[in-house]
Design an enzyme around this catalytic site. Structure first.
Site, PDB file in Angstrom:
ATOM      1  NE  ARG A 190      -9.698  27.296  31.857  1.00  0.00           N
ATOM      2  CZ  ARG A 190      -9.545  28.574  31.494  1.00  0.00           C
ATOM      3  NH1 ARG A 190     -10.605  29.331  31.274  1.00  0.00           N
ATOM      4  NH2 ARG A 190      -8.337  29.090  31.384  1.00  0.00           N
ATOM      5  NE  ARG A 195      -3.557  21.413  43.091  1.00  0.00           N
ATOM      6  CZ  ARG A 195      -2.582  22.311  43.061  1.00  0.00           C
ATOM      7  NH1 ARG A 195      -1.470  22.111  43.763  1.00  0.00           N
ATOM      8  NH2 ARG A 195      -2.697  23.396  42.347  1.00  0.00           N
ATOM      9  CG  ASP A 245      -5.083  24.371  38.865  1.00  0.00           C
ATOM     10  OD1 ASP A 245      -5.656  25.120  38.044  1.00  0.00           O
ATOM     11  OD2 ASP A 245      -5.340  24.374  40.089  1.00  0.00           O
TER      12      ASP A 245
END
Length: 272
Positions: free
Chosen positions: A51, A203, A53
């Site tokens: 999923r 990230r 972002d």
């Protein structure tokens, strides 16, 4: 029957994968078109491998959806082309095929692989790659980046790099993490692969390595954050647009799909 969808998208104008009220999402766009073609409620159980972002891209996303056998028999041969005709230009179903009943796009996966693109060129990112490449204002050293990456490979509690969710573990196994500078345009590309990732983990790892790569932190600093058991305020989350989901792996043997799904559902308990 269960259908596997291989999906690519430019995440710039999407609020992530998951359906959200009054927000444009990849799953929302896909479900809307499936309803146009098949009718409301015909395609059920849309499940994705990762999923992503808001702002994150994909070239190798995988999902599954369940369809009644008669519907698949009638529409299967033309469904891929019909999806191409109706989906917006920033999302494509690249392949569509019948999958074993045991296939689960999320839980049968053995790994997810991401790449993060960064340029340290003084002029910034190429205009044609500005949507998937981060412009970094300082010179980056590949050896320092790879030294920082080496300390993050393996099974660890990545709590310092994750947005914690209640009753969810932050233990993950990173099986690959390395950097290279491309010969064509000098862009630095990080490749990170793990069995799974928690929210914002990739990230955050990139953000920690970049400050080591430009010399503001020592190369061992990112791995030093692994001793923390909560999100580290010292770790900056790198911007979403440099990140792309490039691949998801599954067992080749159909019989192993269910076993893999059962194993993935097992809760990993942090060591004392």
């Amino acid at each position: 029957m269960r259908a596997r969808l291989d999906i690519a998208y430019d995440g710039t104008e999407f609020s992530g994968w998951a359906v959200q009220p009054e927000r444009r999402t990849v799953a929302g766009a896909l479900l809307e078109v499936l309803e146009q073609i098949l009718g409301a409620g015909v395609a059920t159980g849309l499940t994705v491998a990762g999923r992503t972002d808001a702002g994150v891209h994909a070239t190798g996303q995988v999902a599954h959806v369940d369809l009644p056998d008669p519907v698949w028999a009638a529409t299967g041969p033309t469904l891929l082309r019909r999806l191409a005709g109706l989906l917006p230009g920033d999302v494509r179903v690249m392949a569509l095929a019948e999958a074993p009943a045991e296939f689960d796009a999320r839980f049968s996966a053995t790994y997810r692989r991401y790449q993060y693109r960064v340029t340290d060129a003084p002029w910034g990112a190429s205009p044609l790659r500005r949507r998937d490449t981060l412009a970094w204002p300082r010179a980056l050293d590949v050896e320092r980046l790879n030294a920082a990456a080496a300390g993050l490979v393996g099974e660890h509690d990545f709590a310092a790099f994750c947005k914690r969710k209640e009753n969810a573990t932050t233990i993950r196994e990173v099986t690959r993490l390395d950097w290279h500078r491309t010969a064509a345009d000098g862009v630095l590309v990080a490749t990170v692969q793990a069995d799974a990732f928690c929210q914002a983990m990739v990230r955050s790892l990139v953000g920690a390595m970049l400050v080591a790569g430009d010399g503001r932190r020592p190369p061992e600093w990112p791995a030093g954050q692994l001793t923390r058991r909560e999100r580290s305020s010292a770790v900056t989350v790198a911007p979403a647009h440099g990140l792309t989901l490039v691949g998801v792996g599954y067992p080749e043997d159909a019989g192993a799909l269910a076993a893999r799904a059962a194993a993935t559902r097992r809760l990993r308990i942090p060591a004392d």
